[in-house]
Design an enzyme around this catalytic site. Structure first.
Site, PDB file in Angstrom:
ATOM      1  N   GLU A 181      -0.507  -1.679   5.154  1.00 47.73           N
ATOM      2  CA  GLU A 181       0.204  -1.759   6.412  1.00 47.73           C
ATOM      3  C   GLU A 181       0.071  -0.405   7.179  1.00 47.73           C
ATOM      4  O   GLU A 181       0.451  -0.138   8.122  1.00 47.73           O
ATOM      5  CB  GLU A 181       1.639  -2.229   6.005  1.00 47.73           C
ATOM      6  CG  GLU A 181       2.588  -2.290   7.222  1.00 47.73           C
ATOM      7  CD  GLU A 181       3.151  -0.930   7.539  1.00 47.73           C
ATOM      8  OE1 GLU A 181       3.598  -0.701   8.807  1.00 47.73           O
ATOM      9  OE2 GLU A 181       3.271  -0.045   6.802  1.00 47.73           O
ATOM     10  N   ASP A 184       0.923  -1.212  -0.028  1.00 50.37           N
ATOM     11  CA  ASP A 184       0.027   0.080  -0.069  1.00 50.37           C
ATOM     12  C   ASP A 184       0.951   1.253  -0.010  1.00 50.37           C
ATOM     13  O   ASP A 184       2.013   1.289   0.401  1.00 50.37           O
ATOM     14  CB  ASP A 184      -0.943  -0.077   1.257  1.00 50.37           C
ATOM     15  CG  ASP A 184      -0.325  -0.165   2.693  1.00 50.37           C
ATOM     16  OD1 ASP A 184       0.846  -0.987   2.462  1.00 50.37           O
ATOM     17  OD2 ASP A 184      -0.651   0.448   3.566  1.00 50.37           O
TER      18      ASP A 184
END
Length: 400
Positions: free
Chosen positions: A140, A82
């Site tokens: 995350e 991400d």
């Protein structure tokens, strides 16, 4: 030529392909919990290699499974994919094409490195004694993070050891850092709203000033670490945002702050929350205001397994003489890889990416963040060493 040397040479030769993959990811970043094209890109890669995979693991995660030619342990390798809500301000051809979103933390580096490891290991799967699980994690960066969701969806089922890596912009390219035990702090976030009574700035006696109350609270909260916590521990309480009012001659109704707490002990994190709530309530009450406190629980401290970390560091020293292997200091930053290590023994290590010659000098989460892309080879090599060690390939080679 030994299997380890073959795989290392292949990783070095794959650097141009790694750079291509990394730059594609860098140009098309996706925010936490909104990843769509990134997991599809990973799945296409796994499918091209003939690696079995599951999509939508825990949400947007992808898990690939490579079974070796002989029975043995199961080793998991994890990379996150991400991005962050940060504008990319680098003047490079591969800068983000998505306004306000960029890979300003290196997750594209992690993903491309793991994809390269998938490529080289899939080519020698019959020589592997065991199974390799490739965990491509989403979200995350945004609590509660994707790790717990993927674990709940079975990404660690049958896994014996787990390893993760982070490129680190503060460490020079050509370094790899390890630390057994407490490696990264746990972190929670909080928001506090003081409700007062607004009015004219010329008549403060008719108001309950939330700005003054909040100013007192910011100062009072500094006692949580300095006076309420054991000074022998490493703890942090930081206020990062303060907002109140819109006009210079108006006393507002409310004031707002937000901040974060960090600690290496879960019990200490809970104790910090208790003191924040108590001090906030008392400070507000003594001024005739009220306090509303909201906590967002981030992740627990990341604690590396002793044996696995010491062993992996030793392997890096033995098989990677071109890098500087160092003892890494514990850090107050947080990582939800912590949850994998609560379930399975393993290690999270750091690979240096700083290189002033290419302007890779900015810290993580900076608009001009970048790292030396050659660091992907180092991540890949350490991952390979972990797999070969647990599958007894290195020992067999050394005894030949």
């Amino acid at each position: 030529m030994t299997l380890q040397k073959v795989l290392f040479e292949q990783l070095e030769n794959l650097l141009p392909e790694m750079i291509k993959m990394r730059r594609h990811l860098h140009m098309y970043p996706e925010l936490s919990f909104k990843e769509q094209f990134t997991p599809e890109y990973v799945c296409q890669h796994l499918e091209s290699l003939g690696i079995e995979y599951r999509m939508n693991v825990g949400g947007n995660g992808v898990v690939g499974t490579l079974k070796g030619g002989r029975p043995g342990p199961t080793v998991a390798l994890r990379a996150d994919f991400d991005a962050l809500p940060i504008q990319d301000e680098k003047d490079v051809p591969y800068r983000s094409t998505i306004d306000g979103v960029s890979h300003a933390c290196g997750h594209d580096i992690h993903t491309a490195a793991l994809m390269a490891v998938e490529t080289v290991l899939s080519g020698v799967k019959e020589e592997l004694a065991g199974t390799v699980v490739f965990i491509h994690q989403f979200a995350e960066e945004l609590p509660p993070g994707g790790a717990q969701l993927m674990i709940a969806d079975g990404c660690l089922k049958g896994v014996d050891h787990v390893y993760g890596a982070h490129v680190w912009a503060d460490d020079d390219y050509g370094t790899i850092g390890f630390k057994p035990g407490s490696m990264m702090a746990g972190g929670d976030n909080f928001e506090i709203t003081i409700q007062g009574k607004g009015g004219h700035g010329a008549m403060p006696h008719t108001t309950v000033d939330p700005l003054v109350t909040m100013s007192q609270l910011v100062v009072n909260l500094q006692q949580v670490v300095s006076r309420k916590m054991d000074p022998g521990g490493a703890n942090v309480l930081t206020i990062g945002k303060f907002h109140s009012g819109e006009a210079m001659n108006v006393i507002p109704d409310t004031a707002y702050i937000s901040g974060t707490t960090r600690s290496f002990e879960v019990d200490t994190m809970k104790e910090m929350e208790r003191w924040i709530r108590q001090i906030s309530g008392m400070t507000a009450a003594q001024n005739g205001a009220t306090a509303e406190i909201e906590f967002t629980y981030g992740c627990d401290p990341l604690i590396n397994s002793e044996a696995e970390t010491v062993q992996l560091k030793s392997l890096a020293e033995d098989y990677m003489p071109d890098v500087t292997v160092m003892d890494k200091q514990a850090m107050m930053t947080s990582e939800d890889f912590a949850y994998y290590l609560q379930q399975v023994r393993g290690c999270f290590f750091f690979v240096g990416g700083r290189n002033p010659e290419i302007d890779a000098i900015y810290p993580h989460h900076h608009p001009k963040f970048d790292v030396d892309e050659r660091s992907m080879v180092h991540i890949g090599k350490v991952f390979v060493l972990a797999v070969l060690h647990h599958m007894k390939c290195l020992e067999e080679e050394n005894n030949e």
